[in-house]
Write a protein that holds these residues in place. Structure first.
Motif, short mmCIF file in Angstrom:
data_model
loop_
_atom_site.label_atom_id
_atom_site.label_comp_id
_atom_site.label_asym_id
_atom_site.label_seq_id
_atom_site.Cartn_x
_atom_site.Cartn_y
_atom_site.Cartn_z
N LYS A 19 -17.04 -38.57 -58.04
CA LYS A 19 -15.58 -38.74 -58.05
C LYS A 19 -15.03 -38.72 -59.47
N GLN A 20 -15.77 -39.31 -60.41
CA GLN A 20 -15.30 -39.45 -61.79
C GLN A 20 -15.66 -38.26 -62.68
N HIS A 21 -16.49 -37.38 -62.18
CA HIS A 21 -17.01 -36.29 -63.02
C HIS A 21 -15.92 -35.27 -63.38
N ASP A 22 -15.94 -34.83 -64.62
CA ASP A 22 -15.06 -33.76 -65.09
C ASP A 22 -15.77 -32.43 -64.81
N TRP A 23 -15.42 -31.82 -63.69
CA TRP A 23 -16.10 -30.61 -63.25
C TRP A 23 -15.83 -29.42 -64.16
N ARG A 61 -27.03 -34.04 -50.92
CA ARG A 61 -26.46 -32.69 -50.96
C ARG A 61 -25.08 -32.65 -50.32
N GLU A 62 -24.92 -33.37 -49.22
CA GLU A 62 -23.61 -33.43 -48.55
C GLU A 62 -22.56 -34.06 -49.46
N LEU A 63 -22.93 -35.12 -50.15
CA LEU A 63 -21.99 -35.75 -51.09
C LEU A 63 -21.65 -34.80 -52.23
N TYR A 64 -22.67 -34.15 -52.77
CA TYR A 64 -22.44 -33.22 -53.88
C TYR A 64 -21.50 -32.11 -53.45
N ASP A 65 -21.75 -31.54 -52.29
CA ASP A 65 -20.91 -30.45 -51.78
C ASP A 65 -19.47 -30.90 -51.52
N LYS A 66 -19.31 -32.15 -51.12
CA LYS A 66 -17.98 -32.69 -50.84
C LYS A 66 -17.12 -32.73 -52.10
N TYR A 67 -17.71 -33.05 -53.24
CA TYR A 67 -16.92 -33.22 -54.47
C TYR A 67 -17.01 -32.04 -55.44
#
Length: 69
Positions: A19-23, A61-67
């Motif tokens: 959530k906090q990551h600067d993509w 993986r599901e969490l990663y793909d969500k964000y």
């Protein structure tokens, strides 16, 4: 702490990191933001690796793909 609680704790930690990551840190001209983003990315990968080792790779993986942006 049992294994299930530890896995839940790691999943919650991963979600907060995502959530906090600067993509878009890779596009930054500012070295500070690039470095901070790179460190966040490494922490996310380390947490995912821990979850993979605990047979939680699907949830990670599901969490990663969500964000992921």
């Amino acid at each position: 702490m049992n294994m299930k609680n530890e896995n839940i704790k790691l999943l919650v930690q991963l979600e907060e990191l995502l959530k906090q990551h600067d993509w878009y840190y890779g596009m930054s001209d500012d070295h500070y933001y690039y470095t901070k983003g790179r460190e966040q990315s490494e922490k996310i990968q380390q947490t995912i690796e821990k979850l993979n080792n605990k047979n939680c790779s699907v949830m990670a993986r599901e969490l990663y793909d969500k964000y992921y942006k």
